[in-house]
Design a protein around this motif. Structure first.
Motif, mmCIF file in Angstrom:
data_model
loop_
_atom_site.group_PDB
_atom_site.id
_atom_site.type_symbol
_atom_site.label_atom_id
_atom_site.label_comp_id
_atom_site.label_asym_id
_atom_site.label_seq_id
_atom_site.Cartn_x
_atom_site.Cartn_y
_atom_site.Cartn_z
ATOM 1 N N SER A 62 -18.362 -82.692 -1.128
ATOM 2 C CA SER A 62 -19.761 -82.656 -1.578
ATOM 3 C C SER A 62 -20.303 -81.238 -1.565
ATOM 4 N N LEU A 63 -19.540 -80.329 -2.115
ATOM 5 C CA LEU A 63 -19.939 -78.926 -2.087
ATOM 6 C C LEU A 63 -21.198 -78.676 -2.899
ATOM 7 N N LYS A 64 -21.984 -77.728 -2.413
ATOM 8 C CA LYS A 64 -23.256 -77.365 -3.032
ATOM 9 C C LYS A 64 -23.216 -75.881 -3.418
ATOM 10 N N PRO A 65 -24.041 -75.487 -4.370
ATOM 11 C CA PRO A 65 -24.070 -74.060 -4.730
ATOM 12 C C PRO A 65 -24.353 -73.149 -3.543
ATOM 13 N N GLU A 66 -25.148 -73.617 -2.597
ATOM 14 C CA GLU A 66 -25.448 -72.798 -1.422
ATOM 15 C C GLU A 66 -24.265 -72.650 -0.470
ATOM 16 N N ASP A 67 -23.186 -73.368 -0.722
ATOM 17 C CA ASP A 67 -21.962 -73.175 0.056
ATOM 18 C C ASP A 67 -21.145 -71.983 -0.439
ATOM 19 N N THR A 68 -21.568 -71.393 -1.531
ATOM 20 C CA THR A 68 -20.861 -70.230 -2.070
ATOM 21 C C THR A 68 -20.889 -69.092 -1.076
ATOM 22 N N TYR A 123 -14.771 -64.579 19.064
ATOM 23 C CA TYR A 123 -13.384 -64.530 18.602
ATOM 24 C C TYR A 123 -12.895 -63.104 18.421
ATOM 25 N N ARG A 124 -11.620 -62.904 18.755
ATOM 26 C CA ARG A 124 -11.021 -61.577 18.639
ATOM 27 C C ARG A 124 -10.315 -61.349 17.310
ATOM 28 N N TYR A 125 -9.749 -62.392 16.740
ATOM 29 C CA TYR A 125 -8.891 -62.214 15.571
ATOM 30 C C TYR A 125 -9.463 -62.930 14.356
ATOM 31 N N TRP A 126 -9.429 -62.232 13.244
ATOM 32 C CA TRP A 126 -10.024 -62.733 12.017
ATOM 33 C C TRP A 126 -9.079 -62.540 10.835
ATOM 34 N N GLY A 127 -9.166 -63.478 9.886
ATOM 35 C CA GLY A 127 -8.467 -63.302 8.627
ATOM 36 C C GLY A 127 -9.281 -62.446 7.677
ATOM 37 N N GLN A 128 -8.727 -62.216 6.506
ATOM 38 C CA GLN A 128 -9.376 -61.394 5.498
ATOM 39 C C GLN A 128 -10.395 -62.163 4.681
ATOM 40 N N GLY A 129 -10.365 -63.471 4.771
ATOM 41 C CA GLY A 129 -11.339 -64.283 4.058
ATOM 42 C C GLY A 129 -10.809 -64.835 2.749
ATOM 43 N N THR A 130 -11.405 -65.936 2.329
ATOM 44 C CA THR A 130 -11.088 -66.531 1.030
ATOM 45 C C THR A 130 -12.407 -66.945 0.377
ATOM 46 N N GLN A 131 -12.554 -66.616 -0.885
ATOM 47 C CA GLN A 131 -13.825 -66.831 -1.575
ATOM 48 C C GLN A 131 -13.954 -68.274 -2.054
ATOM 49 N N VAL A 132 -15.126 -68.840 -1.803
ATOM 50 C CA VAL A 132 -15.479 -70.167 -2.329
ATOM 51 C C VAL A 132 -16.715 -70.007 -3.199
ATOM 52 N N THR A 133 -16.625 -70.464 -4.435
ATOM 53 C CA THR A 133 -17.739 -70.388 -5.369
ATOM 54 C C THR A 133 -18.019 -71.781 -5.909
ATOM 55 N N VAL A 134 -19.271 -72.226 -5.742
ATOM 56 C CA VAL A 134 -19.677 -73.551 -6.196
ATOM 57 C C VAL A 134 -20.734 -73.384 -7.276
ATOM 58 N N SER A 135 -20.470 -73.891 -8.436
ATOM 59 C CA SER A 135 -21.402 -73.772 -9.557
ATOM 60 C C SER A 135 -22.183 -75.069 -9.732
ATOM 61 N N SER A 136 -23.407 -74.909 -10.220
ATOM 62 C CA SER A 136 -24.273 -76.083 -10.402
ATOM 63 C C SER A 136 -24.071 -76.713 -11.761
#
Length: 126
Positions: A85-91, A113-126
């Motif tokens: 149920s992703l929403k645009p504000e989840d972008t 937290y000490r360790y982090w990943g580089q991240g992955t982009q999530v884009t939700v369009s309306s």
């Protein structure tokens, strides 16, 4: 070498689903809570969900309760975030964290937290 790596981001329409994965290695990650966070441009990093080591105990940010589910498979060294149920504000850019060291905010506090990943982009369009 400590490694935390996210995958599974992408672009979806509102109402859609994505499943993020996070692999962790190089430290005692199976003994540590793991968390998922996100950050939008101009905003701080916010905790979404966390799962404790060796149990099914989880914590969620109120805005994602009932929509997001965190799980982990310590045999596969992987944590997951199922997002429905992703929403645009989840972008946002989504990050996985491990190596819990504790902070006053607990498992949803990025300072914990000490360790982090580089991240992955999530884009939700309306």
């Amino acid at each position: 070498e400590v490694q935390v790596r996210e995958s599974g981001g992408g672009s979806v329409q509102a109402g859609g689903s994505l499943r993020l994965s996070c692999t962790a290695s190089g430290f005692g990650h199976t003994q540590s809570p793991m968390g998922w966070f996100r950050q939008s441009p101009g905003k701080g990093r916010e905790g979404l969900a966390a799962i404790y080591a060796g149990s099914d105990r989880t914590d969620y940010r109120d805005s994602v309760k009932g929509r997001f589910t965190i799980s982990r498979d310590d045999v596969m060294n992987t944590a997951y975030l199922q997002m429905n149920s992703l929403k645009p504000e989840d972008t946002a850019m989504y990050y996985c964290a491990a190596g819990y060291g504790g902070a006053w905010g607990g498992v949803l506090d990025p300072m914990s937290y000490r360790y982090w990943g580089q991240g992955t982009q999530v884009t939700v369009s309306s």
